[in-house]
Structures are given as C-alpha cells and as structure tokens.
Write an enzyme that holds these catalytic residues in place. Structure first.
Site, PDB file in Angstrom:
ATOM      1  N   TYR A   1      -5.812 -39.302 -45.639  1.00 33.14           N
ATOM      2  CA  TYR A   1      -6.977 -38.551 -46.132  1.00 33.14           C
ATOM      3  C   TYR A   1      -6.702 -37.072 -45.909  1.00 33.14           C
ATOM      4  CZ  TYR A   1     -11.682 -36.624 -46.516  1.00 33.14           C
ATOM      5  OH  TYR A   1     -12.771 -35.874 -46.881  1.00 33.14           O
TER       6      TYR A   1
ATOM      7  N   GLU B   1     -11.069 -32.881 -52.217  1.00 32.67           N
ATOM      8  CA  GLU B   1     -10.869 -34.043 -51.341  1.00 32.67           C
ATOM      9  C   GLU B   1      -9.872 -35.006 -51.984  1.00 32.67           C
ATOM     10  OE1 GLU B   1     -13.874 -36.946 -48.981  1.00 32.67           O
ATOM     11  OE2 GLU B   1     -14.004 -37.054 -51.168  1.00 32.67           O
TER      12      GLU B   1
END
Length: 442
Positions: free
Chosen positions: A163, A251
């Site tokens: 991530y 993101e």
C-alpha cells in the site's frame, strides 16, 4: 486526506467526510478567489473523482510503471484490446467510482467486478456480463452503480502487494506519504489491527520528496537491493503526479512486485482539489456525471454547494459552518438531515429557486428548514427568493424559516405579507424543534 487512513469508513461516514470537504473549502481554501477566473470557468465541484483507467493515464505521463491495457465501452473494443495484448492472462475490471469491486456482485447475478481470462473470446464474455449492468459493492450501497466501461489490461503475476499513498495532511498543511507492507487490503483495517505496520513519511512542501526519503521508504517496505532503484523512481513519479495535478490524495492499492521483480502500480485512486480544476482543463474533462448524484450535478450547475444525505429534513443555509451546525441540531432534536446545502454569501433569487427545486425533487423530504444568518447575504433578499421559489415550485411539505442578521425585519415582513403557509422560528433551537416536529407530522 489523512483522515482516510486512520478510521474505518462506511458509506454514511463517507458522506460526512464530504461535508467536511465542503466546510473546509468555504472556510479557507480560496484559490479561485485569489486568481483571475477564466472566461469559461464553472462553479467548482465539492468532490471530483476519476476512474481507474483515467488515473493510469495520468500516472503514465510521469513514467509511473503500470501494466499494459486500455478502457473499453463496447464488447468489440474489449475483444480487440485483448487481441492486441497477445497470448497472456488478461484482467477485466469494471470501472465505477467505488471500491470493493472484486468482491461485489452484479444485479444480474454475476459475481465480482474483477476477473482474469486467457482468450479474447473469454474477455468478451466477461465484458458482456458487466457492461450495462449494475454492480453492488460495500461502498455503493444496495443501489449499486451502472458499469459503462471496463478496463482490459495485462494481468500481473503478483509476488507481493504493498500500500502506498501521498496525502494532504491537514494537521501539518503538508504532504504525507503513508505506506504499508500490507497491500491489497483496506488500509483502515491495517491501521486498526496492525498500526505498527503503517509507515508515515512527512514531506517538506518546499523541498519535495527527496531521493534519500524514497530509498528509505523502499527499504522499509522490504524491497530487495535490485528493486530499490525502480521502487524509488516509482515513488518519485507518484509524488510528482500528486503535486502536478493539485491532488489531495493519490492512493495506490496495490502497488505490486511481480514474480520477475518488476515494481508496478495496479490500482490507483485520486482525490482532486476542486478549487484548482481551473488550472487543469484536461482533468475537468474527465468528470463522469453518470457516477454522480443527479441532484449534486444539478446543484453544481447553479453554483450551489449540495450533498445528498439519507434523512428526510431538507436544509437551505448560507455558510458551510452554519450548515454543519444546522444538521447537528436537527440530529440533536431527533431528526435526520436530507442534505447539506450552502447557498453561499451572494445567492440570487434564481439560485434560491433552483435550490428549492432540488430539495423538493427528493421524494424522501418531509419538511424544509431555511436557516439564514444575514451578513453579506441580506435577509430581505433571501425572503424574496423564498417567495419567488414558492410561487415557481409548489411546496408540498412544511417550510420552516429562521432569519437573523442584516435587514431581518424587512425580510420577516416580506414573508408575512406574502401569504405563504410557512412556519416562522425565533432562533435555531426553535427552528430545529419545529422542523423535526413537522417532518413527523406533529
């Protein structure tokens, strides 16, 4: 926003977060007011998102490595793209503005919005089950979203998922990188269950992401020595994208390492600063109104700050702070707000009329509260707008009006002489109690 990372976000909470975005904009983010407005400038959006395939296009401009692929709107296009990709595994991904697509279900019974297939014919068959169908995920609610396009791309042989996000940390008013070795799952879950696995790297907004910071992050995320250079280059590309397009968030989940050691972005999500869209017409052109609430689309055409909620008491207020307080006090007295609607400090009678049209169009609305504190916006102007709107739009629900501030007596007099069947309120608490009671039929 940093808030994205540190709490479990439901669909209802997402709406609340969007209210905060609206409040923040009115409170201090005045980019547009500090620059000349282009001739074709339109009222800014409260929130603008883009599709995954559009995010990939933007990232590729900054040499951020992604898999090969393109978007398809028809079955023929999907099949042709698959043929061009060659004899490889191909992923077909439904394109909607919502997460959880892989675990979602279509209303036609087809399971999952992400599938891997081997041949162009199989890709076509999957696309046929997705295009023109409603996909329901945990973020869309039961209404789901219509799939108009699918991404057809090379499938990566994933060895590891990571991530990585560049956020605007409003606590420090500076960019913040948030990363974790636990990619491929919701970062909120990681933050809740394993907070020690979340890496945070503040970025000096003047210096930008430094090479040593990129290499440090790559090391902390467990990249091998042979992968450090590519990982650092990808991080720097993501940061440059964040800055170049005035983002509040970029993101990537997941960022992957393939079995061949490649470092690639598989899925990216952008949040864009709507106040800066005038600088990026190419981004504004990516807006997909089919993914937005029709009421919010209509409101944006008239310069109204509107966000639909789930309650039955409509609110028309001037000022984001007062709008938030109005919703809070409605909740306090047992009601549920149906919307956030800030008409701003310079609303015209036409805008007030359009605002009423949008409020009345919501079939869930059982009562309307107009709460105006007259400063720049004078009470008599709002009163005239209410009268004009009531004559144009047939009000079928109780209307509670609270006016205070500049020209308040003139405003009240105009409403009294209008003959409208409205309920006058003396203060905010009185107004909230009366509108809650009216919504309940009392």
């Amino acid at each position: 926003m940093a808030a994205t990372v540190f709490g479990s976000i439901s669909a209802t909470q997402a709406n609340s977060r969007r209210k905060i975005v609206a409040e923040s904009r009115s409170a201090g983010y005045s980019t547009l007011s500090e620059n000349p407005e282009p001739a074709d400038w339109r009222p800014p959006l409260l929130v603008m998102n883009i599709h995954e395939y559009q995010a990939r296009e933007l990232l590729q401009k900054f040499d951020v490595a992604t898999t090969r692929g393109r978007v398809a709107a028809t079955l023929d296009e999907a099949e042709q793209i698959a043929r061009e990709l060659g004899d490889i595994d191909i992923v077909v991904k439904a394109q909607i503005h919502a997460g959880g697509r892989g675990k979602g279900s279509f209303k036609n019974g087809f399971k999952g919005g992400v599938h891997v297939r081997k041949t162009p014919q199989e890709v076509r068959e999957v696309a046929e089950k997705m295009l023109g169908e409603i996909l329901v995920t945990h973020q869309t609610g039961q209404a789901g979203r219509l799939v108009n396009k699918v991404l057809v791309a090379e499938s990566a042989d994933i060895a590891r998922e990571i991530y990585f996000a560049v956020l605007l940390d409003r606590a420090t008013a500076a960019p913040l990188i948030v990363a974790s070795t636990e990619g491929g799952v919701e970062i909120e879950t990681v933050a809740e269950k394993s907070p020690e696995k979340i890496i945070r790297e503040p970025i000096n907004p003047l210096a930008g992401l430094q090479t040593y910071q990129a290499r440090k992050l790559a090391t902390q995320l467990g990249f091998e020595s042979s992968q450090l250079k590519n990982a650092s280059k990808l991080f720097e590309g993501l940061y440059r994208t964040f800055i170049a397009y005035d983002c509040s968030m970029v993101e990537v989940n997941p960022l992957v390492v393939t079995s061949k050691g490649e470092v690639l972005v598989l899925d990216a999500k952008f949040n864009l600063d709507d106040n800066a869209l005038y600088r990026h017409p190419e981004i504004a052109a990516m807006r997909d109104i089919a993914e937005e609430d029709p009421r919010e689309v209509e409101a944006s055409k008239h310069g109204l700050n509107y966000i639909g909620l789930d309650g039955n008491i409509a609110c028309l207020v001037n000022g984001a702070g007062l709008a938030m307080a109005t919703m809070d006090i409605i909740k306090f007295y047992g009601g549920e707000p149906a919307n956030f609607l800030d008409v701003g400090g310079g609303a015209t009678e036409e805008q007030v009329t359009e605002a009423f049209k949008i409020l009345i169009a919501d079939k869930k609305v059982k009562a309307i509260l107009v709460n105006i504190f007259g400063g720049i916006m004078k009470c008599d102007v709002i009163a005239q707008g209410i009268i004009g709107a009531a004559k144009t739009v047939k009000l079928s629900v109780p209307l509670v009006v609270r006016l205070e501030g500049t020209n308040v007596e003139r405003g009240k007099q105009l409403l009294k002489e209008s003959g409208l069947a409205l309920i006058a309120a003396d203060d905010l608490a009185d107004a909230a109690q009366k509108v809650v009671g009216a919504a309940k039929g009392k």
